[in-house]
Design a protein around this motif. Sequence first.
Motif, short mmCIF file in Angstrom:
data_model
loop_
_atom_site.label_atom_id
_atom_site.label_comp_id
_atom_site.label_asym_id
_atom_site.label_seq_id
_atom_site.Cartn_x
_atom_site.Cartn_y
_atom_site.Cartn_z
N ILE A 1 1.00 -1.26 0.03
CA ILE A 1 0.06 -0.12 -0.09
C ILE A 1 0.79 1.24 0.19
CG2 ILE A 1 -1.91 1.29 0.96
CD1 ILE A 1 -2.57 -1.49 2.60
N LEU A 2 0.62 1.95 -0.82
CA LEU A 2 1.42 3.51 -0.94
C LEU A 2 0.85 4.76 -0.37
CD1 LEU A 2 2.31 3.41 -4.90
CD2 LEU A 2 3.52 2.28 -2.89
N LEU A 3 1.67 5.43 0.38
CA LEU A 3 0.95 6.47 1.11
C LEU A 3 1.36 7.89 0.58
CD1 LEU A 3 -0.31 8.35 3.21
CD2 LEU A 3 1.69 7.43 4.80
N TYR A 4 0.40 8.61 -0.20
CA TYR A 4 0.82 10.05 -0.87
C TYR A 4 0.15 10.94 -0.03
CZ TYR A 4 2.45 7.78 -5.34
OH TYR A 4 2.83 7.08 -6.11
N VAL B 1 -0.63 -3.43 -5.80
CA VAL B 1 -0.52 -2.20 -5.25
C VAL B 1 -1.66 -1.28 -5.18
CG1 VAL B 1 0.91 -0.07 -5.74
CG2 VAL B 1 1.93 -2.18 -6.38
N VAL B 2 -1.72 -0.84 -3.93
CA VAL B 2 -3.00 0.10 -3.43
C VAL B 2 -2.55 1.52 -3.40
CG1 VAL B 2 -4.76 0.66 -1.86
CG2 VAL B 2 -4.13 -1.83 -2.36
N VAL B 3 -3.10 2.42 -3.95
CA VAL B 3 -2.53 3.76 -3.99
C VAL B 3 -3.46 4.50 -2.73
CG1 VAL B 3 -2.54 6.03 -5.17
CG2 VAL B 3 -1.92 4.07 -6.20
N THR B 4 -3.07 5.17 -1.98
CA THR B 4 -3.72 6.02 -0.79
C THR B 4 -3.15 7.38 -0.50
OG1 THR B 4 -2.38 5.35 1.21
CG2 THR B 4 -4.38 3.84 0.53
N PHE B 5 -3.95 8.33 -0.25
CA PHE B 5 -3.57 9.60 0.10
C PHE B 5 -4.21 9.98 1.30
CE2 PHE B 5 -4.00 9.49 -4.59
CZ PHE B 5 -3.06 10.32 -4.87
N ASP B 6 -3.22 10.75 2.04
CA ASP B 6 -3.93 11.14 3.67
C ASP B 6 -4.12 12.68 3.51
OD1 ASP B 6 -3.56 8.47 4.56
OD2 ASP B 6 -2.20 9.10 6.15
N ASP B 7 -4.94 13.16 4.29
CA ASP B 7 -5.30 14.50 4.70
C ASP B 7 -6.55 15.10 3.86
OD1 ASP B 7 -3.24 14.15 6.51
OD2 ASP B 7 -1.99 15.28 5.39
N GLY B 8 -6.65 14.71 2.64
CA GLY B 8 -7.74 15.29 1.71
C GLY B 8 -7.46 16.67 1.33
N TYR B 9 -6.34 16.92 0.55
CA TYR B 9 -5.97 18.15 0.05
C TYR B 9 -6.74 18.08 -1.13
CZ TYR B 9 -1.74 19.26 3.03
OH TYR B 9 -1.05 19.57 4.09
#
Length: 348
Positions: free
Chosen positions: A26-29, A82-90
């Motif tokens: 899992i990727l963290l952007y 591969v799973v793409v994720t983003f944190d925060d919600g920009y």
Amino acid sequence: MSLPGIGRLQRRFRGTARLFTRRAVILLYHRVALSSPDPQLLCVTPAHFGEHLEVLRKYRHPIALRSLLPALQNGQRPSRAVVVTFDDGYADNLHHAKPLLERYDVPATVFVTSGYVGSEKEFWYDDLERLLLQPGILPETLRLNLNGRLHQWQLSSAVHYDKDSYRSYAGWNISQKDNPTPRQELYRSLFQTLLPLADEQRRKLVDDLLIAAGVETSGRPTHRVLSPEEMIQLTDGALVEVGSHTVSHTVLSTLPTAAQAEEISQSKARLEEILGHRVTSFAYPHGGRSHYTEETVTAVRQAGFQCACAAFPGIIGRATDRWQLPRFLVRDWDGQEFAHRLSQWFRS
Ligand SMILES: [Zn+2]
């Protein structure tokens, strides 16, 4: 994108494929944007993000977080997943990331901090960057009253930060050991001081600092979080889904259990109210093992989520706990560097 050496990478992937077929990453952007300074290394440029997605589409198997879970349950992870994720919600997740995700048909989950949705406020760490690492003049003394104890910083040579210094040190980030000027030293010191505080207290302190420095308390449009309408646009087409990232992005382990449960369940309720459908995934703010507790995990389970993401690195395997899914932080690498790192992660 031209990727010299990609043939070599392809051969390497093929050679190791049999060994690693049942592993997933899992990727963290955070952000897809051109922003500088970027002291927390949150931004990946749109050009680099496009290169990452091209690598994923060509050499890996991009899947949605929700598809990983059934696979985890029955022990059949798709090969090279591969799973793409983003944190925060920009907001740039909609305006810069989504068109690229669509171009390469790569699904993603965006974990949104619900208290910032539609707000003009920046995250407190972005405010610190605006206050300290942009050219400008600060007061001689910065004072913070923390629980009756006065913290004081004499700025002396840090009062003035001119355009030359700004340009010279725009590439500085918090992972570097040195502080090239007193401004970077102050950024580091204030970041550590403010990180464990409760949101309300920290918000007031940061606003006081902004006012003392004559800086607007409302944030920059470039650093804002999605509006409710943008959140709906983001999930339109079902390629991108929204998960919860609490209300205020406070370090959950610093809060009493009841307050943790409120941060978690209120965020879920607010996001569901906007979207009109269930929100099933959660990500712990900051996400290190010290940033949440066993009580936090229990509260997430009880709130009705199906999984939760952490932010420590690790491969997804048969024994992975779905309530503490490890993720690899992605930095602003070009496609080749990204492909190389991805290959290393799959071998870890
Ligand atoms: Zn976060």
